[in-house]
Write an enzyme that holds these catalytic residues in place. Structure first.
Site, mmCIF file in Angstrom:
data_model
loop_
_atom_site.group_PDB
_atom_site.id
_atom_site.type_symbol
_atom_site.label_atom_id
_atom_site.label_comp_id
_atom_site.label_asym_id
_atom_site.label_seq_id
_atom_site.Cartn_x
_atom_site.Cartn_y
_atom_site.Cartn_z
ATOM 1 N N LYS A 71 8.233 -0.749 9.615
ATOM 2 C CA LYS A 71 9.438 -0.887 8.787
ATOM 3 C C LYS A 71 10.009 -2.293 8.888
ATOM 4 O O LYS A 71 11.131 -2.546 8.456
ATOM 5 C CB LYS A 71 10.500 0.119 9.239
ATOM 6 C CG LYS A 71 10.058 1.566 9.161
ATOM 7 C CD LYS A 71 11.198 2.459 9.661
ATOM 8 C CE LYS A 71 10.729 3.871 9.928
ATOM 9 N NZ LYS A 71 11.699 4.609 10.762
ATOM 10 N N ARG A 109 -12.192 0.818 24.647
ATOM 11 C CA ARG A 109 -12.379 0.678 26.084
ATOM 12 C C ARG A 109 -11.106 0.286 26.832
ATOM 13 O O ARG A 109 -10.728 0.911 27.822
ATOM 14 C CB ARG A 109 -13.436 -0.396 26.394
ATOM 15 C CG ARG A 109 -14.858 0.040 26.212
ATOM 16 C CD ARG A 109 -15.688 -1.116 25.709
ATOM 17 N NE ARG A 109 -15.347 -1.270 24.302
ATOM 18 C CZ ARG A 109 -16.035 -0.679 23.325
ATOM 19 N NH1 ARG A 109 -17.111 -0.009 23.605
ATOM 20 N NH2 ARG A 109 -15.640 -0.775 22.070
ATOM 21 N N THR A 110 -10.438 -0.780 26.371
ATOM 22 C CA THR A 110 -9.348 -1.346 27.158
ATOM 23 C C THR A 110 -8.167 -0.378 27.227
ATOM 24 O O THR A 110 -7.619 -0.128 28.308
ATOM 25 C CB THR A 110 -8.907 -2.695 26.549
ATOM 26 O OG1 THR A 110 -10.076 -3.484 26.330
ATOM 27 C CG2 THR A 110 -7.961 -3.430 27.470
ATOM 28 N N HIS A 145 -8.618 -12.582 27.740
ATOM 29 C CA HIS A 145 -8.760 -11.129 27.973
ATOM 30 C C HIS A 145 -9.111 -11.002 29.462
ATOM 31 O O HIS A 145 -10.257 -10.761 29.831
ATOM 32 C CB HIS A 145 -9.880 -10.595 27.079
ATOM 33 C CG HIS A 145 -9.992 -9.098 27.014
ATOM 34 N ND1 HIS A 145 -9.276 -8.237 27.820
ATOM 35 C CD2 HIS A 145 -10.756 -8.295 26.210
ATOM 36 C CE1 HIS A 145 -9.595 -6.992 27.524
ATOM 37 N NE2 HIS A 145 -10.487 -7.001 26.559
ATOM 38 N N ARG A 154 -1.814 -5.745 23.890
ATOM 39 C CA ARG A 154 -2.864 -6.432 23.115
ATOM 40 C C ARG A 154 -2.242 -6.873 21.800
ATOM 41 O O ARG A 154 -1.544 -6.084 21.143
ATOM 42 C CB ARG A 154 -4.047 -5.506 22.865
ATOM 43 C CG ARG A 154 -5.034 -6.103 21.848
ATOM 44 C CD ARG A 154 -6.321 -5.322 21.744
ATOM 45 N NE ARG A 154 -7.147 -5.522 22.927
ATOM 46 C CZ ARG A 154 -8.404 -5.100 23.026
ATOM 47 N NH1 ARG A 154 -8.982 -4.463 22.009
ATOM 48 N NH2 ARG A 154 -9.111 -5.319 24.121
HETATM 49 N N1 CP Z 1 -14.172 -4.920 25.403
HETATM 50 C C1 CP Z 1 -13.050 -4.518 24.777
HETATM 51 O O1 CP Z 1 -11.985 -5.115 24.886
HETATM 52 O O2 CP Z 1 -13.200 -3.354 24.036
HETATM 53 P P1 CP Z 1 -12.064 -2.641 23.173
HETATM 54 O O3 CP Z 1 -11.698 -3.589 22.056
HETATM 55 O O4 CP Z 1 -12.690 -1.359 22.683
HETATM 56 O O5 CP Z 1 -10.879 -2.400 24.077
#
Ligand code: CP
Length: 305
Positions: free
Chosen positions: A82, A54-55, A132, A104
């Protein structure tokens, strides 16, 4: 703000401004022609050290709807494999003069550290169990559109709170906007002193869901439970999995949310995930809109904006 590293540090006015801007992005995204030129000529890099559906895809779509050139860095096939460090990787990408990097990482604090090493804006797309922020913003927008407000609502955040950056960001945001927040989980999955975050804690779903407006389920994050207590999935579902019987303790018009990815039959039953009170697909749509709002807000602070 030059970066978005967490909900902590945003004022209620900042949050309301982003939600108002996201409402306009929802309207734009429902048109046939979905693009505007706010980020035309700008470069956005998505740098995901952890898996995402999603993100990452919604940040890519959001950047493209705003006219940016979006590059998804493939960490799995990069020189990180590496032995190049995260900070050397950041310095390398920085030398290519991006305007925004979306990151992320599995370590709490890694995104803030990276932000100190680059010249561009950085957005936290999830760092360990820390924050998040865009998830909390999209959850708030989903709740606001469904219930018409956030202040005064009772929201229960249920499940693996201990490992959840989604829970932490939501607790901060929902408290900032005046909701009453509860967490519901076995003691083993609650952080020590969780009440200090401004929530009341419940150890069973019956009491925790009593009279709530919003039931927000969390994924059981088995990949973060190295050596610690790992519940039996069958027992966990029986006691903490959301099904129609447990949802009956919430208000009759309570809505059900889950950030995804869902583990059906672990923390949530299909009968509620796919049921009429589920907002899970709405959350995904709001994800694109909120990320457009965040990118637009950062664009106002980019050099030569
Ligand atoms: N909700 C969320 O962060 O989903 P993903 O890990 O798929 O990005």
């Amino acid at each position: 703000h030059r970066h978005l590293l967490g909900i902590a540090g945003l004022s209620p006015t900042d949050i309301e401004g982003l939600l108002a801007s996201a409402e306009k992005a929802v309207a734009l995204s429902r048109q046939v022609e979905k693009k505007k030129a706010t980020l035309r000529g700008r470069t956005q890099i998505n740098l995901f050290f952890e898996a995402s559906t999603r993100t990452q895809s919604s940040f890519e779509i959001a950047g493209k709807r705003l006219g940016a050139d979006v590059m998804n860095m493939s960490v799995a096939s990069s020189s990180l494999k590496k032995g190049e460090t995260v900070l050397d990787t950041a310095a390398t990408l920085n030398a290519m003069r991006p305007d925004i990097i979306v990151v992320r990482h599995h370590a709490a604090g890694a995104v803030a550290l990276l932000a100190q090493k680059v010249d561009c804006s950085v957005v936290n797309a999830g760092d360990g169990a820390h924050e998040h922020p865009t998830q909390a913003l999209l959850d708030a927008l989903t709740i606001k559109r469904s219930k018409g407000r956030i202040a005064g609502l009772k929201v229960a955040i249920c499940g693996d709170v201990l490992h959840s950056r989604v829970a932490r960001s939501n607790i901060i945001l929902l408290n900032a906007l005046g909701a009453e927040v509860r967490v519901v989980a076995p003691s083993t999955l609650l952080p020590d002193g969780v009440e200090r975050l401004g929530v009341s804690a419940f150890r069973n779903m019956h009491d925790g869901l009593d009279g709530v407006d919003v039931v927000m389920m969390l994924r059981l994050q088995l990949e973060r439970m190295h050596g610690s207590y790992v519940p039996s999935v069958k027992e966990y579902f029986a006691r903490f999995g959301l099904d129609a019987a447990k949802l009956a303790h919430a208000k009759p018009d309570a809505v059900v949310m889950h950030p995804g990815p869902m583990n059906r039959g672990v923390e949530i039953a299909s009968e509620v995930a796919d049921g009429p009170r589920s907002l899970i697909r709405d959350q995904v749509e709001m994800g694109v809109a909120v990320r457009m709002a965040v990118l637009e807000a950062l664009a106002r602070h980019l050099p030569n904006a």
